[in-house]
Design an enzyme around this catalytic site. Structure first.
Site, PDB file in Angstrom:
ATOM      1  N   GLY A   1       0.797  -1.224   0.000  1.00 10.01           N
ATOM      2  CA  GLY A   1       0.000   0.000   0.000  1.00 10.01           C
ATOM      3  C   GLY A   1       0.826   1.269   0.000  1.00 10.01           C
ATOM      4  O   GLY A   1       0.401   2.301  -0.537  1.00 10.01           O
ATOM      5  N   ASN A   2       2.048   1.222   0.590  1.00  9.71           N
ATOM      6  CA  ASN A   2       2.842   2.444   0.654  1.00  9.71           C
ATOM      7  C   ASN A   2       3.432   2.823  -0.686  1.00  9.71           C
ATOM      8  O   ASN A   2       4.064   3.867  -0.822  1.00  9.71           O
ATOM      9  CB  ASN A   2       3.949   2.313   1.713  1.00  9.71           C
ATOM     10  CG  ASN A   2       4.990   1.269   1.349  1.00  9.71           C
ATOM     11  OD1 ASN A   2       4.700   0.331   0.626  1.00  9.71           O
ATOM     12  ND2 ASN A   2       6.180   1.434   1.872  1.00  9.71           N
TER      13      ASN A   2
ATOM     14  N   LYS B   1      -9.443  -9.713   7.098  1.00  7.77           N
ATOM     15  CA  LYS B   1      -8.642  -8.862   6.217  1.00  7.77           C
ATOM     16  C   LYS B   1      -8.944  -7.394   6.469  1.00  7.77           C
ATOM     17  O   LYS B   1     -10.063  -6.925   6.259  1.00  7.77           O
ATOM     18  CB  LYS B   1      -8.941  -9.204   4.759  1.00  7.77           C
ATOM     19  CG  LYS B   1      -8.139  -8.374   3.775  1.00  7.77           C
ATOM     20  CD  LYS B   1      -6.653  -8.665   3.866  1.00  7.77           C
ATOM     21  CE  LYS B   1      -5.869  -7.867   2.834  1.00  7.77           C
ATOM     22  NZ  LYS B   1      -4.420  -8.076   2.970  1.00  7.77           N
TER      23      LYS B   1
ATOM     24  N   LYS C   1      -3.572  -9.978  -1.399  1.00 10.31           N
ATOM     25  CA  LYS C   1      -2.852  -9.831  -2.662  1.00 10.31           C
ATOM     26  C   LYS C   1      -1.553 -10.621  -2.681  1.00 10.31           C
ATOM     27  O   LYS C   1      -1.101 -11.057  -3.745  1.00 10.31           O
ATOM     28  CB  LYS C   1      -2.621  -8.357  -2.983  1.00 10.31           C
ATOM     29  CG  LYS C   1      -1.609  -7.625  -2.130  1.00 10.31           C
ATOM     30  CD  LYS C   1      -0.256  -7.490  -2.828  1.00 10.31           C
ATOM     31  CE  LYS C   1       0.715  -6.600  -2.099  1.00 10.31           C
ATOM     32  NZ  LYS C   1       0.818  -6.692  -0.657  1.00 10.31           N
TER      33      LYS C   1
ATOM     34  N   LYS D   1       1.954 -12.588   4.301  1.00  9.69           N
ATOM     35  CA  LYS D   1       3.113 -12.403   3.437  1.00  9.69           C
ATOM     36  C   LYS D   1       4.067 -13.587   3.557  1.00  9.69           C
ATOM     37  O   LYS D   1       4.585 -14.097   2.547  1.00  9.69           O
ATOM     38  CB  LYS D   1       3.830 -11.095   3.782  1.00  9.69           C
ATOM     39  CG  LYS D   1       2.979  -9.857   3.589  1.00  9.69           C
ATOM     40  CD  LYS D   1       3.739  -8.591   3.930  1.00  9.69           C
ATOM     41  CE  LYS D   1       2.814  -7.387   3.999  1.00  9.69           C
ATOM     42  NZ  LYS D   1       1.970  -7.214   2.806  1.00  9.69           N
TER      43      LYS D   1
END
Length: 300
Positions: free
Chosen positions: A9-10, A120, A204, A264
Site C-alpha cells: 500500500g505504501n 482482512k 494480494k 506475506k
C-alpha cells in the site's frame, strides 16, 4: 528470470497522505525510481487496494440515497482499474516498455471458512473509540494493527486459481509488463458453469503466490513498509530475519500479525514450495534485498 512483484500500500499512499489522485501518482513515480532493474526484466506487477477500496465503499455509502451501492467484489474491480491506470502512466517511462492493466478474477471456494471469520483489514485507520462505535452502529468487525489503529476486517478466502493466467502469460511473451491480481483479484466462485462474484477481499500476496506458481515464475518479491520479517516484533529484542527455509518460516508464523505480516510469509512459503524463492522487504531496500544484504529471503 520471471519475477512477480507485489506492491504494498505504501507504493501509492503513505502515512499523512490524503489519498488524492495526484498524491498517488507522485508516490508511484518515487516507486518507479526505487524499483530500477526489476522493471527491465520479465516482471508481473500485482498490488494491494486496501485504502482505495475503503474510500470507494465510503463514497458509495454517502451517495446511497442517489446511486445504488455496488457489492464489494465490484468495488475491487473498480480499484483494479483505477490503480492499474496510475501504474501504467507513472511506471511506464521507467520500464521503457508497455505496461497493461488486466482485470483479473481469482477463484475461491464458496465454503471457505473465512466467510465466517473476517480477518482482512481494509480502509482507513480508526481510533479505539471510533472502532467501538462502528462495531455497534454498522456491525463491522474491526481489528487492531500494532501502533497504527483499528481497521474494518472483511472475509479473506484462500485464492485457488487465477482465471486470466494465460492472458498474463501472453502479455509477458509480447514484451509487456502485466498488472494483474490487483487487490488480490476480483473474488469469484464457480457455480453452474459460471463465475459469480462474492463479497470478500483476497490477500494480494497469497494471490500473487498463486499467480507466480501458475506462471512458473522463479521469484516473488513482496514489498511492504518494514525492512524485513522481524523476530520479537515490537519489543526491545526485535531483530531482522535475513533468511528462512520453508520449515523455519513455518515456526515463526504463530508470532506474526494475522492481518499483515503472516499472510506475506505464508505466500512466501507457498512460492518457495512451488519451486521458486520469495523476498520480503521495503521499497527503499529492494536493491540490497536482491543482493542478499537486506530483507528476508524464504526458500526450500
Amino acid at each position: 528470470m520471471t519475477t512477480v512483484l507485489a506492491l504494498g500500500g505504501n507504493a501509492l499512499i503513505r502515512a499523512g497522505d490524503k489519498g488524492t489522485a495526484a498524491e498517488q501518482a507522485a508516490r508511484l513515480r518515487e516507486t518507479a525510481e526505487a524499483l530500477g532493474p526489476l522493471l527491465r526484466g520479465d516482471v508481473v506487477i500485482t498490488h494491494g487496494n486496501g485504502p482505495q477500496v475503503g474510500s470507494e465503499l465510503l463514497r458509495q455509502e454517502r451517495a446511497a440515497e442517489d446511486v445504488p451501492p455496488l457489492p464489494l467484489y465490484l468495488a475491487v474491480a473498480q480499484t483494479q482499474a483505477l490503480i492499474g491506470a496510475l501504474i501504467e502512466t507513472e511506471l511506464g517511462p521507467s520500464a521503457d516498455r508497455p505496461i497493461a492493466c488486466l482485470l483479473t478474477h481469482v477463484v475461491v471456494a464458496a465454503d471457505d471458512p473465512a466467510f465466517e471469520r473476517p480477518t482482512k483489514p481494509i480502509g482507513p485507520f480508526y481510533s479505539s473509540e471510533q472502532a467501538q462505535s462502528l462495531e455497534r452502529e454498522r456491525g463491522w468487525k474491526l481489528v487492531e494493527e500494532h501502533g497504527r489503529g483499528w481497521r474494518r476486517a472483511v472475509p479473506s478466502p484462500t485464492p485457488l486459481e487465477v482465471v486470466e493466467v494465460e492472458q498474463v502469460r501472453a502479455l509477458i511473451a509480447a514484451g509487456t509488463i502485466p498488472v494483474a491480481c490487483g487487490g488480490g483479484g476480483i473474488p469469484v466462485v464457480r457455480k453452474d458453469g459460471r463465475l459469480s462474484g462474492v463479497d470478500a477481499v483476497i490477500d494480494k500476496d497469497r494471490a500473487s503466490a498463486v499467480l507466480a506458481a501458475a506462471l512458473g515464475a522463479e521469484r516473488l518479491v513482496i514489498l511492504t513498509d518494514v525492512h524485513a520479517v522481524m523476530r520479537s516484533f515490537g519489543t526491545p529484542a526485535e531483530e531482522e530475519i535475513r533468511e528462512l527455509t520453508t520449515e523455519q518460516a513455518e515456526t515463526v508464523l504463530p508470532d506474526l500479525a494475522e492481518g499483515s505480516m503472516r499472510p506475506k510469509v505464508e505466500a512466501a512459503i507457498a512460492m518457495a514450495r512451488s519451486g521458486g524463492e520469495a523476498i520480503i522487504t521495503a521499497l527503499d531496500r529492494v536493491e540490497d534485498a536482491l543482493a542478499g544484504r537486506a530483507g528476508t529471503r524464504i526458500h526450500n
